[in-house]
Motif scaffolding. Structure first.
Motif, mmCIF file in Angstrom:
data_model
loop_
_atom_site.group_PDB
_atom_site.id
_atom_site.type_symbol
_atom_site.label_atom_id
_atom_site.label_comp_id
_atom_site.label_asym_id
_atom_site.label_seq_id
_atom_site.Cartn_x
_atom_site.Cartn_y
_atom_site.Cartn_z
ATOM 1 N N THR A 6 -49.046 -1.312 31.447
ATOM 2 C CA THR A 6 -48.750 -2.324 32.497
ATOM 3 C C THR A 6 -49.687 -3.093 32.367
ATOM 4 N N ARG A 7 -51.151 -2.643 32.293
ATOM 5 C CA ARG A 7 -52.335 -3.719 32.256
ATOM 6 C C ARG A 7 -52.164 -4.672 31.306
ATOM 7 N N LEU A 8 -51.913 -4.280 29.963
ATOM 8 C CA LEU A 8 -51.778 -5.028 29.042
ATOM 9 C C LEU A 8 -50.778 -6.126 29.168
ATOM 10 N N LEU A 9 -49.584 -5.628 29.471
ATOM 11 C CA LEU A 9 -48.468 -6.501 29.650
ATOM 12 C C LEU A 9 -48.813 -7.693 30.589
ATOM 13 N N GLU A 10 -49.399 -7.385 31.788
ATOM 14 C CA GLU A 10 -49.688 -8.237 32.913
ATOM 15 C C GLU A 10 -50.738 -9.154 32.205
ATOM 16 N N ALA A 11 -51.811 -8.603 31.433
ATOM 17 C CA ALA A 11 -52.647 -9.591 31.077
ATOM 18 C C ALA A 11 -52.301 -10.653 30.017
ATOM 19 N N ARG A 12 -50.900 -10.371 29.365
ATOM 20 C CA ARG A 12 -50.458 -11.089 28.504
ATOM 21 C C ARG A 12 -49.328 -11.953 29.093
ATOM 22 N N GLY A 13 -48.908 -11.714 30.530
ATOM 23 C CA GLY A 13 -47.889 -12.437 31.121
ATOM 24 C C GLY A 13 -46.519 -12.268 30.569
ATOM 25 N N GLN A 14 -46.498 -10.958 30.159
ATOM 26 C CA GLN A 14 -45.368 -10.203 29.798
ATOM 27 C C GLN A 14 -44.429 -9.423 30.879
ATOM 28 N N PRO A 15 -43.406 -9.244 31.036
ATOM 29 C CA PRO A 15 -42.917 -8.512 32.246
ATOM 30 C C PRO A 15 -42.891 -7.034 31.843
ATOM 31 N N VAL A 16 -43.343 -6.304 32.714
ATOM 32 C CA VAL A 16 -43.246 -4.907 32.918
ATOM 33 C C VAL A 16 -41.415 -4.273 32.891
ATOM 34 N N PRO A 17 -41.342 -3.505 31.806
ATOM 35 C CA PRO A 17 -39.944 -3.114 31.850
ATOM 36 C C PRO A 17 -39.476 -2.246 33.173
ATOM 37 N N SER A 18 -38.158 -2.449 33.563
ATOM 38 C CA SER A 18 -37.682 -1.504 34.561
ATOM 39 C C SER A 18 -37.338 -0.309 34.055
ATOM 40 N N LEU A 19 -37.551 0.698 34.738
ATOM 41 C CA LEU A 19 -37.029 2.178 34.207
ATOM 42 C C LEU A 19 -35.675 2.694 34.878
ATOM 43 N N ALA A 20 -35.218 1.640 35.617
ATOM 44 C CA ALA A 20 -33.914 2.270 36.214
ATOM 45 C C ALA A 20 -32.774 2.465 35.262
ATOM 46 N N GLY A 21 -32.125 3.593 35.336
ATOM 47 C CA GLY A 21 -31.053 3.956 34.525
ATOM 48 C C GLY A 21 -31.279 4.299 33.203
ATOM 49 N N VAL A 22 -32.736 4.469 32.804
ATOM 50 C CA VAL A 22 -33.075 4.964 31.432
ATOM 51 C C VAL A 22 -32.815 6.333 31.268
ATOM 52 N N PRO A 23 -31.996 6.723 30.389
ATOM 53 C CA PRO A 23 -31.870 8.281 30.063
ATOM 54 C C PRO A 23 -32.955 9.012 30.078
ATOM 55 N N VAL A 24 -33.060 10.307 30.436
ATOM 56 C CA VAL A 24 -33.975 11.135 30.543
ATOM 57 C C VAL A 24 -33.509 12.735 30.050
ATOM 58 N N THR A 25 -34.233 13.255 29.283
ATOM 59 C CA THR A 25 -33.919 14.791 28.689
ATOM 60 C C THR A 25 -34.920 15.507 28.937
ATOM 61 N N ILE A 26 -34.636 16.966 29.317
ATOM 62 C CA ILE A 26 -35.596 17.927 29.439
ATOM 63 C C ILE A 26 -35.393 18.771 27.967
ATOM 64 N N GLU A 27 -36.542 18.829 27.216
ATOM 65 C CA GLU A 27 -36.346 19.108 25.767
ATOM 66 C C GLU A 27 -37.826 19.966 25.479
ATOM 67 N N GLU A 28 -37.611 20.687 24.525
ATOM 68 C CA GLU A 28 -38.904 21.474 24.015
ATOM 69 C C GLU A 28 -39.357 20.596 22.612
ATOM 70 N N PRO A 29 -40.580 19.952 22.619
ATOM 71 C CA PRO A 29 -41.156 19.147 21.718
ATOM 72 C C PRO A 29 -40.791 19.667 20.337
#
Length: 286
Positions: free
Chosen positions: A58-81
């Motif tokens: 977030t800090r890097l993107l804001e420093a570059r003037g780039q938007p921080v992506p929204s996470l709304a609706g992003v698929p999530v999985t519960i998994e074993e690495p």
């Protein structure tokens, strides 16, 4: 009965201690005479928490003037690495989607075949595929027996991945992967943070691996992410492990000279990154 494929995987990766299921359960630390029996072979738990964009990203993107992506609706999985790393088709135990604020709530997660750890997987356009560890058997000696709540998962935007890739440099990546990869994602990586008991990043810490041949693959990004060093963590507590772009590797990761930090189970494979927070004691900081 366990699938023969997974048993063979555990043997090949040297995970006999983490993959076994001898029926033993950890001491819960409380009196249990009047507690209901837990059927570990059929136990299903709830995994609830929140995903956020990694603060440094977030800090890097804001420093570059780039938007921080929204996470709304992003698929999530519960998994074993571990099982994701070896392309096990049954690596995912549950799935859902992030709410507007990044909250997730996945019910009926079967834990019978959790062998080493449990993670929250995130993957979407604009994000690098990651798995954030939320439960590690190294703390209890067994699988989860209760719901996991207030879990934290971190999302890594592509732009942050690209910055870390540039900080490492193409020559290092080619050297560690035998010319097979020029990006962190293609190599496979672990991105971790060392924190204190209150969750604050700790500077000047070094992480060590129980496999000495992998020691030169650990780096510490500079504060501005323009480069990396190998002396120790900076003010953000971050460290980075670069995989070989080959078969899955597993190892134990410790904090050098700090016995209060329990060694952690870690694995890496090409195409994605493992994210974890390393903290002292047995419980995640608030």
């Amino acid at each position: 009965m366990k699938r023969p494929f997974l048993i063979a995987t555990c043997v090949l990766l040297g995970l006999a201690s983490g993959c076994g299921s001898d029926g033993a359960t950890p001491d819960p630390g409380v009196r249990t005479e009047d507690a209901e029996a837990v059927d570990l072979d059929n136990l299903r738990i709830r995994v609830r928490g929140r995903a956020e964009v990694l603060p440094e990203a977030t800090r890097l993107l804001e420093a570059r003037g780039q938007p921080v992506p929204s996470l709304a609706g992003v698929p999530v999985t519960i998994e074993e690495p571990l099982r994701v790393a070896v392309n096990d088709a049954n690596a995912t135990f549950g799935a859902g989607a992030l709410a507007e604020a990044g909250d997730f709530d996945v019910n009926e997660v079967p834990v019978r075949e959790v062998h080493q750890s449990l993670a929250v997987g995130l993957s979407a356009p604009g994000l690098v595929r990651t798995a954030t560890v939320i439960y590690d058997t190294t703390f209890t000696g067994g699988r989860p027996r209760t719901d996991l709540i207030d879990a934290r998962a971190w999302a890594l935007p592509e732009a942050f991945h690209d910055a870390l890739t540039a900080a490492l440099g193409e020559s290092r990546l080619r050297g560690h992967t035998g010319d097979k990869a020029t990006t962190l994602r293609d190599a496979g990586f672990v991105l971790g943070r060392v924190v204190d008991a209150n969750g604050h990043p700790v500077a000047g810490m070094r992480v060590t691996l129980d496999r000495s041949e992998l020691a030169d693959r650990v780096y510490y990004p500079t504060a501005d992410f323009s480069g990396v060093g190998q002396d120790g963590t900076g003010a953000d507590g971050l460290f980075l492990y670069v995989h070989s772009a080959g078969d899955a590797e597993t190892f134990r990761l410790s904090v050098d000279g700090a016995d209060t930090y329990v060694p952690r189970n870690v694995g890496a494979a090409p195409g994605w990154g493992l994210v974890l927070t390393v903290y002292p004691g047995q419980h995640p900081p608030p």
